[in-house]
Design a protein around this motif. Structure first.
Motif, PDB file in Angstrom:
ATOM      1  N   ARG A  82       0.839  -1.192   0.000  1.00  0.00           N
ATOM      2  CA  ARG A  82       0.000   0.000   0.000  1.00  0.00           C
ATOM      3  C   ARG A  82       0.870   1.237   0.000  1.00  0.00           C
ATOM      4  O   ARG A  82       1.659   1.475   0.913  1.00  0.00           O
ATOM      5  CB  ARG A  82      -0.914  -0.009   1.230  1.00  0.00           C
ATOM      6  N   GLY A  83       0.745   2.026  -1.083  1.00  0.00           N
ATOM      7  CA  GLY A  83       1.435   3.304  -1.172  1.00  0.00           C
ATOM      8  C   GLY A  83       0.475   4.439  -0.886  1.00  0.00           C
ATOM      9  O   GLY A  83      -0.624   4.243  -0.372  1.00  0.00           O
ATOM     10  N   ALA A  84       0.882   5.669  -1.237  1.00  0.00           N
ATOM     11  CA  ALA A  84       0.052   6.829  -0.945  1.00  0.00           C
ATOM     12  C   ALA A  84      -1.267   6.801  -1.716  1.00  0.00           C
ATOM     13  O   ALA A  84      -2.317   7.162  -1.185  1.00  0.00           O
ATOM     14  CB  ALA A  84       0.824   8.107  -1.265  1.00  0.00           C
ATOM     15  N   ARG A  85      -1.228   6.353  -2.981  1.00  0.00           N
ATOM     16  CA  ARG A  85      -2.428   6.356  -3.820  1.00  0.00           C
ATOM     17  C   ARG A  85      -2.619   5.038  -4.563  1.00  0.00           C
ATOM     18  O   ARG A  85      -3.311   4.990  -5.567  1.00  0.00           O
ATOM     19  CB  ARG A  85      -2.362   7.495  -4.845  1.00  0.00           C
ATOM     20  N   GLU A  86      -2.002   3.978  -4.086  1.00  0.00           N
ATOM     21  CA  GLU A  86      -2.078   2.715  -4.812  1.00  0.00           C
ATOM     22  C   GLU A  86      -2.055   1.539  -3.846  1.00  0.00           C
ATOM     23  O   GLU A  86      -1.362   1.560  -2.832  1.00  0.00           O
ATOM     24  CB  GLU A  86      -0.921   2.592  -5.799  1.00  0.00           C
ATOM     25  N   LEU A  87      -2.816   0.518  -4.185  1.00  0.00           N
ATOM     26  CA  LEU A  87      -2.796  -0.753  -3.476  1.00  0.00           C
ATOM     27  C   LEU A  87      -2.535  -1.846  -4.496  1.00  0.00           C
ATOM     28  O   LEU A  87      -3.218  -1.923  -5.522  1.00  0.00           O
ATOM     29  CB  LEU A  87      -4.131  -1.000  -2.774  1.00  0.00           C
ATOM     30  N   ALA A  88      -1.534  -2.676  -4.253  1.00  0.00           N
ATOM     31  CA  ALA A  88      -1.187  -3.767  -5.162  1.00  0.00           C
ATOM     32  C   ALA A  88      -1.233  -5.082  -4.402  1.00  0.00           C
ATOM     33  O   ALA A  88      -0.799  -5.163  -3.246  1.00  0.00           O
ATOM     34  CB  ALA A  88       0.206  -3.555  -5.760  1.00  0.00           C
ATOM     35  N   LEU A  89      -1.766  -6.127  -5.065  1.00  0.00           N
ATOM     36  CA  LEU A  89      -1.906  -7.439  -4.446  1.00  0.00           C
ATOM     37  C   LEU A  89      -1.530  -8.512  -5.456  1.00  0.00           C
ATOM     38  O   LEU A  89      -1.960  -8.474  -6.611  1.00  0.00           O
ATOM     39  CB  LEU A  89      -3.348  -7.660  -3.987  1.00  0.00           C
ATOM     40  N   THR A  90      -0.717  -9.471  -5.022  1.00  0.00           N
ATOM     41  CA  THR A  90      -0.464 -10.676  -5.804  1.00  0.00           C
ATOM     42  C   THR A  90      -0.721 -11.882  -4.917  1.00  0.00           C
ATOM     43  O   THR A  90      -0.423 -11.858  -3.715  1.00  0.00           O
ATOM     44  CB  THR A  90       0.971 -10.728  -6.359  1.00  0.00           C
TER      45      THR A  90
END
Length: 273
Positions: free
Chosen positions: A187-195
């Motif tokens: 989780r960044g400031a404006r992004e969520l990434a999931l694998t």
């Protein structure tokens, strides 16, 4: 201004912040070196933060390229009364966010990794689950619509080679075990990434993987998202048992497929299979 004076000005402008960075890193390094002497205090701090007891055989400090970290050998998550083991892992590491330390002076976890955990998930209802028997998720009234990215902890969570046991799914499949489960959440400031990837139990066949991203700064309804899911050599009869209300006609055969989708909030903009 002469070249020599210009060099002195640059050295002052850049050397000052660099000195502060080196000083902060030195302080963290000195604290890390003393970490093995404070195992009891670390356990008390973790209990105060989570409400659960955590035990480990040994803690080892290190300084990695991404910052300082503590590695916990033979990690256990215990019940709130400290009487039962809820989950075990071969080890786990917590790395501090060194840049957050420099910017704000606060030492926060920026990276959490768990190695080879054994996790049990019990289905309590159609949308209710209990992780490790005491951590309940979902519910009939639960909604993700008001969730903001800022509500989630910043940084990266990595789970490697987990064994995930799913119990009480339904009458036909009372217990399912997924092997080699790998999860990465960032989780960044404006992004969520999931694998996510896992080897499915024999009754379901094959393997699955998923890669997803969400972008934006508002609540979940305003986030733009994209997902790519892949399944290999899955068994249709097994999935018919797994989701009988949705896959009523799949009673034989096997398949391999990719599904790509994107949208915003609860709105699906495009899907390809």
């Amino acid at each position: 201004m002469t070249i020599r004076k210009l060099g002195k000005v640059l050295a002052f402008c850049f050397g000052g912040p660099l000195f502060l960075v080196l000083l902060a890193m030195l302080g963290v390094k000195l604290a890390l070196d003393r970490a093995p002497q404070y195992q009891a205090e670390i356990k008390e701090w973790l209990h105060a933060q989570t409400g659960f007891h955590v035990s480990f055989a040994h803690v080892s400090p290190a300084f990695r390229w991404y910052g300082p970290e503590l590695y916990f050998n033979r990690l256990e998550l215990r019940s709130k009364d400290d009487q039962r083991v809820l989950a075990r892992a071969a080890g786990g590491r917590v790395a501090a966010d060194i840049w957050q330390l420099i910017r704000s002076g606060k030492l926060l976890a920026g990276r959490i990794e768990v190695d080879s955990p054994i996790i049990s998930v019990v289905r309590l209802g159609p949308s209710r689950f209990a992780v490790a028997s005491e951590i309940q998720l979902g519910g009939e009234d639960s909604s993700l619509g008001s969730l903001h990215l800022s509500d989630l902890p910043a940084g990266k969570l990595i789970i490697r080679h987990a064994v995930l046991s799913l119990e009480n799914w339904n009458a036909q499949l009372p217990q399912l075990t997924l092997q080699d489960v790998n999860i990465v959440v960032h989780r960044g400031a404006r992004e969520l990434a999931l694998t996510f990837s896992a080897q499915l139990p024999a009754v379901l066949g094959g393997s699955v993987s998923l890669e997803g991203h969400a972008h934006g700064s508002g609540d979940a309804q305003s986030l733009a998202w994209d997902v790519l899911a892949k399944a290999r050599a899955i068994s249709f009869p097994g999935w018919h048992k797994f989701l009988p209300d949705y896959l009523a006609n799949l009673d034989s055969g096997s398949g391999t497929f990719d599904i790509a989708a994107r949208g915003q909030g609860a709105t699906l903009a495009r899907a390809d299979a």
